[in-house]
Scaffold this motif. Structure first.
Motif, PDB file in Angstrom:
ATOM      1  N   LYS A 151      94.057  70.050  17.596  1.00 55.22           N
ATOM      2  CA  LYS A 151      94.453  69.913  16.195  1.00 55.22           C
ATOM      3  C   LYS A 151      95.324  71.074  15.731  1.00 55.22           C
ATOM      4  O   LYS A 151      96.259  70.890  14.942  1.00 55.22           O
ATOM      5  CB  LYS A 151      93.195  69.787  15.327  1.00 55.22           C
ATOM      6  N   GLU A 152      95.040  72.292  16.199  1.00 53.71           N
ATOM      7  CA  GLU A 152      95.850  73.445  15.791  1.00 53.71           C
ATOM      8  C   GLU A 152      97.266  73.344  16.351  1.00 53.71           C
ATOM      9  O   GLU A 152      98.236  73.707  15.675  1.00 53.71           O
ATOM     10  CB  GLU A 152      95.181  74.735  16.241  1.00 53.71           C
ATOM     11  N   THR A 153      97.385  72.863  17.564  1.00 54.45           N
ATOM     12  CA  THR A 153      98.720  72.674  18.150  1.00 54.45           C
ATOM     13  C   THR A 153      99.497  71.636  17.358  1.00 54.45           C
ATOM     14  O   THR A 153     100.702  71.787  17.117  1.00 54.45           O
ATOM     15  CB  THR A 153      98.607  72.238  19.621  1.00 54.45           C
ATOM     16  N   LEU A 154      98.812  70.585  16.939  1.00 56.90           N
ATOM     17  CA  LEU A 154      99.478  69.551  16.148  1.00 56.90           C
ATOM     18  C   LEU A 154      99.989  70.115  14.826  1.00 56.90           C
ATOM     19  O   LEU A 154     101.113  69.794  14.395  1.00 56.90           O
ATOM     20  CB  LEU A 154      98.521  68.385  15.891  1.00 56.90           C
ATOM     21  N   LYS A 155      99.213  70.958  14.196  1.00 53.79           N
ATOM     22  CA  LYS A 155      99.665  71.562  12.934  1.00 53.79           C
ATOM     23  C   LYS A 155     100.931  72.386  13.161  1.00 53.79           C
ATOM     24  O   LYS A 155     101.851  72.387  12.329  1.00 53.79           O
ATOM     25  CB  LYS A 155      98.565  72.449  12.361  1.00 53.79           C
ATOM     26  N   LYS A 164     109.748  70.582  15.530  1.00 50.54           N
ATOM     27  CA  LYS A 164     108.666  69.884  14.826  1.00 50.54           C
ATOM     28  C   LYS A 164     108.869  68.379  14.961  1.00 50.54           C
ATOM     29  O   LYS A 164     109.953  67.905  15.313  1.00 50.54           O
ATOM     30  CB  LYS A 164     108.645  70.271  13.345  1.00 50.54           C
ATOM     31  N   GLY A 209     103.887  70.209  13.090  1.00 53.67           N
ATOM     32  CA  GLY A 209     104.094  69.419  11.882  1.00 53.67           C
ATOM     33  C   GLY A 209     103.254  68.173  11.734  1.00 53.67           C
ATOM     34  O   GLY A 209     103.578  67.302  10.918  1.00 53.67           O
ATOM     35  N   VAL A 210     102.155  68.073  12.478  1.00 52.81           N
ATOM     36  CA  VAL A 210     101.265  66.903  12.364  1.00 52.81           C
ATOM     37  C   VAL A 210      99.937  67.379  11.776  1.00 52.81           C
ATOM     38  O   VAL A 210      99.224  68.182  12.392  1.00 52.81           O
ATOM     39  CB  VAL A 210     101.022  66.236  13.727  1.00 52.81           C
ATOM     40  N   TYR A 211      99.598  66.860  10.584  1.00 50.88           N
ATOM     41  CA  TYR A 211      98.414  67.355   9.882  1.00 50.88           C
ATOM     42  C   TYR A 211      97.321  66.295   9.722  1.00 50.88           C
ATOM     43  O   TYR A 211      96.270  66.587   9.168  1.00 50.88           O
ATOM     44  CB  TYR A 211      98.830  67.875   8.492  1.00 50.88           C
ATOM     45  N   ASN A 212      97.586  65.113  10.194  1.00 52.21           N
ATOM     46  CA  ASN A 212      96.586  64.042  10.072  1.00 52.21           C
ATOM     47  C   ASN A 212      96.222  63.539  11.470  1.00 52.21           C
ATOM     48  O   ASN A 212      96.932  62.703  12.040  1.00 52.21           O
ATOM     49  CB  ASN A 212      97.143  62.897   9.220  1.00 52.21           C
ATOM     50  N   PRO A 213      95.120  64.030  12.045  1.00 55.00           N
ATOM     51  CA  PRO A 213      94.744  63.636  13.409  1.00 55.00           C
ATOM     52  C   PRO A 213      94.522  62.141  13.569  1.00 55.00           C
ATOM     53  O   PRO A 213      94.852  61.573  14.617  1.00 55.00           O
ATOM     54  CB  PRO A 213      93.441  64.416  13.651  1.00 55.00           C
TER      55      PRO A 213
END
Length: 219
Positions: free
Chosen positions: A104-108, A216, A111-115
């Motif tokens: 999840k931290e890598t996604l943030k 991103k 630019g991805v904030y909704n898993p």
């Protein structure tokens, strides 16, 4: 006496004739003899008495992935299969998501904030893989120039091996492995090491990936 002689001649001849018929039947057929004209033939059987053989359960069709060789697509699919067997919708025991098993931290960071949205969207996952690879390539750009083609800990260093290992453990862990000449060999929660990914995913064409410090995902 004459009658007896005739009898002795006729009987063997008749036997020979019957044997000849049995061994050499007449193979010519007269179609007129076998005509069904004038006969009432009905081959319809009511469904309640029909003896229908059960149809075997149809097996799911097996789809084979084309051989992609050492292309970039081959790199992506090989890495995805190792991460999740190519399953977009899986979550592992450590909470890593999707086909490429993102944290999840890598996604943030990309630019991805909704898993949940990420997990349900294969197109987004593919974009995330590209963006993260672009970031890793930028971070490792100097190490790529310095180490590609060299052998470290018995492994020939390639750009694709470095990017795969960075996907597993982060670009920082790849730097440590290379600069310690294999002494610092990070392992993830399943025991998979940087060196293992460096070797397993070596030699793919990753020139498609452009180094981008701020890559991103655009949704």
């Amino acid at each position: 006496m004459r009658t007896k002689i005739i009898h002795n001649l006729v009987v063997p001849f008749a036997i020979c004739f019957l044997v000849a018929l049995a061994l050499y039947p007449d193979t010519t057929l007269d179609p007129q003899k076998y005509s069904t004209e004038g006969l009432e033939l009905d081959f319809n059987i009511s469904s309640d008495v029909a003896m229908v053989e059960p149809v075997a359960e149809q097996k799911e069709e097996v789809v084979f992935t084309p051989y992609l060789g050492k292309s970039f697509e081959g790199f992506k699919e090989a890495l995805a299969f190792k991460e999740s067997q190519g399953n977009y919708f899986t979550v592992n025991t450590f909470g890593y998501l999707g086909k490429y098993q993102f944290g999840k931290e890598t996604l943030k960071m990309i630019g991805v904030y909704n898993p949940n949205q990420f997990l349900a969207n294969p197109e987004l996952q593919e974009k995330a893989f590209i963006a993260y690879s672009q970031r890793n390539k930028w971070i490792l750009r100097k190490d790529i120039s310095r180490f590609v083609g060299k052998t470290i800990a018995g492994i020939e260093v390639t750009e694709s091996g470095m990017l795969a290992a960075a996907h597993l453990a982060g670009a920082g862990s790849v730097k440590k492995f290379l600069r310690s000449y294999g002494e610092n060999n990070f392992a993830d929660g399943f025991g998979t090491t940087v060196s293992y990914y460096m070797k397993r995913f070596s030699g793919y064409n990753t020139s498609f990936i452009e180094a981008d410090r701020k890559a991103k995902v655009s949704i």
